[in-house]
Design an enzyme around this catalytic site. Structure first.
Site, PDB file in Angstrom:
ATOM      1  CG  ASN A  47      63.057  40.004  24.543  1.00 55.60           C
ATOM      2  OD1 ASN A  47      63.393  38.982  23.962  1.00 55.60           O
ATOM      3  ND2 ASN A  47      62.952  40.068  25.858  1.00 55.60           N
ATOM      4  CG  HIS A 133      57.315  35.593  32.298  1.00 53.28           C
ATOM      5  ND1 HIS A 133      57.363  36.507  33.328  1.00 53.28           N
ATOM      6  CD2 HIS A 133      58.456  35.761  31.575  1.00 53.28           C
ATOM      7  CE1 HIS A 133      58.480  37.211  33.222  1.00 53.28           C
ATOM      8  NE2 HIS A 133      59.161  36.780  32.176  1.00 53.28           N
ATOM      9  CD  GLU A 175      54.330  32.942  28.695  1.00 52.64           C
ATOM     10  OE1 GLU A 175      55.000  33.410  27.748  1.00 52.64           O
ATOM     11  OE2 GLU A 175      54.836  32.580  29.767  1.00 52.64           O
ATOM     12  CB  SER A 179      59.352  34.186  27.257  1.00 54.94           C
ATOM     13  OG  SER A 179      59.370  33.426  28.454  1.00 54.94           O
ATOM     14  CG  ASP A 204      52.239  37.281  29.187  1.00 54.46           C
ATOM     15  OD1 ASP A 204      52.336  38.145  28.292  1.00 54.46           O
ATOM     16  OD2 ASP A 204      53.143  37.060  30.006  1.00 54.46           O
ATOM     17  CG  HIS A 207      57.768  36.914  24.049  1.00 51.21           C
ATOM     18  ND1 HIS A 207      59.031  37.446  23.928  1.00 51.21           N
ATOM     19  CD2 HIS A 207      57.572  36.690  25.375  1.00 51.21           C
ATOM     20  CE1 HIS A 207      59.585  37.529  25.123  1.00 51.21           C
ATOM     21  NE2 HIS A 207      58.719  37.073  26.027  1.00 51.21           N
ATOM     22  CE  LYS A 236      59.292  40.762  26.457  1.00 43.03           C
ATOM     23  NZ  LYS A 236      58.934  41.140  27.831  1.00 43.03           N
TER      24      LYS A 236
END
Length: 383
Positions: A47, A133, A175, A179, A204, A207, A236
């Protein structure tokens, strides 16, 4: 049933279902390459999207931070663990993302757990995307609030649950970039609907932060929204670890007064906060790194389209190939390893049943030649 019987039964079921998790000892790691059991592989499971893990400026900053403040924080931030390095980093993160406050946490898992566990009360409800997540899902399941899970990125389903009667407050959770699928949430629409229904929005963006948006400001910046609560991870794009919550003054003070995850955890080391300040600077100036990553993503997508593999059309660094069958996924992973490519298999319950996959992640430090090696094996295995 005794404790031992319970443990034995759970382990037996895990093995029988082919869900056994295994850790590998990484002997060397440069993000692009890793060495495991004396063999070096091209790493397509990291990541560390911008390849900052080994950046000399960050390493030097961490060393300098250790000389100035030692190797650990020594206590919770509420005792003596909140250094000037922590304070500076919080202010810089908040200013960068346009929030009045940022609060540091020890991990992305911790910050997501903290937000939901503190804010959710009896009679409240949480309406979350189906693919959030595990850190968010676990916290929501164990909170006193009622949990509803809307179909992944389906706005109409979110609206459906918002129409339910609720005597308490509502927290909508999603998100920025997911992910496991690598796709993006329709944040603008979600934000509009959430505000219309007088609810709080938690995004969130683990990423997305550092990777997309002006100066790497992330998914919310791209969609021109400012959620009530934004969590970001430093594990990440930043190449380190830790996390932060972005919010307004009142919410920040509420967390400082009542969040057990914050109050009763030792702070991240001051040296780490000092190194994160350098990582932030590199991200803000990292257009070249983001361009390299974008080029690698485009190159991989162009190549994978010529194969028969079922892949999710992601524009992010996360490029999943859906296999479905656990054993077939394992076989493909082993073929890739034999050719010098390290790609982990992701199985249920991390992903929905029937969607076992190889989760390929690309970074700015991969070369086209690296990707060619990967694509060649995938093409041969597909025939």
């Amino acid at each position: 049933m005794s404790w031992q019987q319970r443990i034995d039964e759970a382990l037996s079921k895990q093995l029988f279902r082919n869900r056994w998790r295994k850790r590998y000892v990484v002997e060397e790691n440069s993000t692009r390459l890793i060495k495991i059991e004396n063999k070096t592989y091209i790493n397509f499971s990291s990541n560390d999207y911008l390849g900052l893990n080994q950046h000399p400026l960050i390493i030097d900053s961490w060393k300098k931070g250790m000389h100035l403040m030692g190797v650990g924080a020594g206590s919770s931030g509420h005792i003596t663990g909140f250094s000037r390095f922590h304070s500076d980093l919080e202010k810089q993160i908040a200013a960068w993302l346009g929030y009045s406050r940022a609060i540091l946490f020890i991990s992305g898992f911790a910050v997501n757990q903290a937000v939901i566990s503190l804010l959710s009360k009896k009679n409240d409800r949480i309406i979350a995307d189906k693919l959030i997540h595990a850190s968010l899902l676990d916290a929501a399941i164990h909170s006193p609030a009622k949990l509803y899970r809307f179909k992944h990125n389906i706005i109409e389903n979110l609206i459906f649950y918002l129409q339910y009667l609720c005597s308490g407050e509502t927290l909508v959770v999603t998100e920025g970039i997911f992910s496991m699928d690598g796709d993006a949430a329709p944040l603008n629409k979600i934000n509009q609907i959430t505000k219309k229904n007088n609810s709080l929005l938690l995004v969130d963006d683990a990423h997305g932060i550092g990777i997309i948006g002006d100066k790497g400001r992330g998914s919310c910046w791209v969609h021109k929204i400012k959620p009530d609560l934004l969590t970001i991870s430093f594990s990440k794009a930043f190449g380190i670890s830790g996390a932060a919550l972005l919010c307004n003054e009142n919410i920040a003070d509420y967390f400082l007064q009542f969040s057990r995850h914050l109050i009763y955890s030792t702070s991240i080391p001051p040296a780490q906060a000092f190194a994160l300040k350098s990582a932030l600077s590199l991200i803000q100036q990292g257009e070249y790194l983001r361009k390299c990553l974008d080029d690698n993503i485009s190159y991989f997508k162009l190549g994978i389209k010529s194969t028969s593999w079922r892949f999710l059309d992601s524009n992010s660094a996360i490029q999943p190939i859906i296999i479905g069958d656990d054993n077939k996924a394992k076989d493909l992973s082993e073929k890739l390893a034999s050719a010098g490519c390290w790609v982990n298999v992701i199985k249920p319950p991390t992903v929905p049943i029937g969607t076992t996959r190889l989760r390929i992640t690309l970074t700015s430090v991969h070369t086209f030649k690296d990707i060619d090696v990967l694509l060649e094996v995938l093409n041969e295995a597909a025939n």
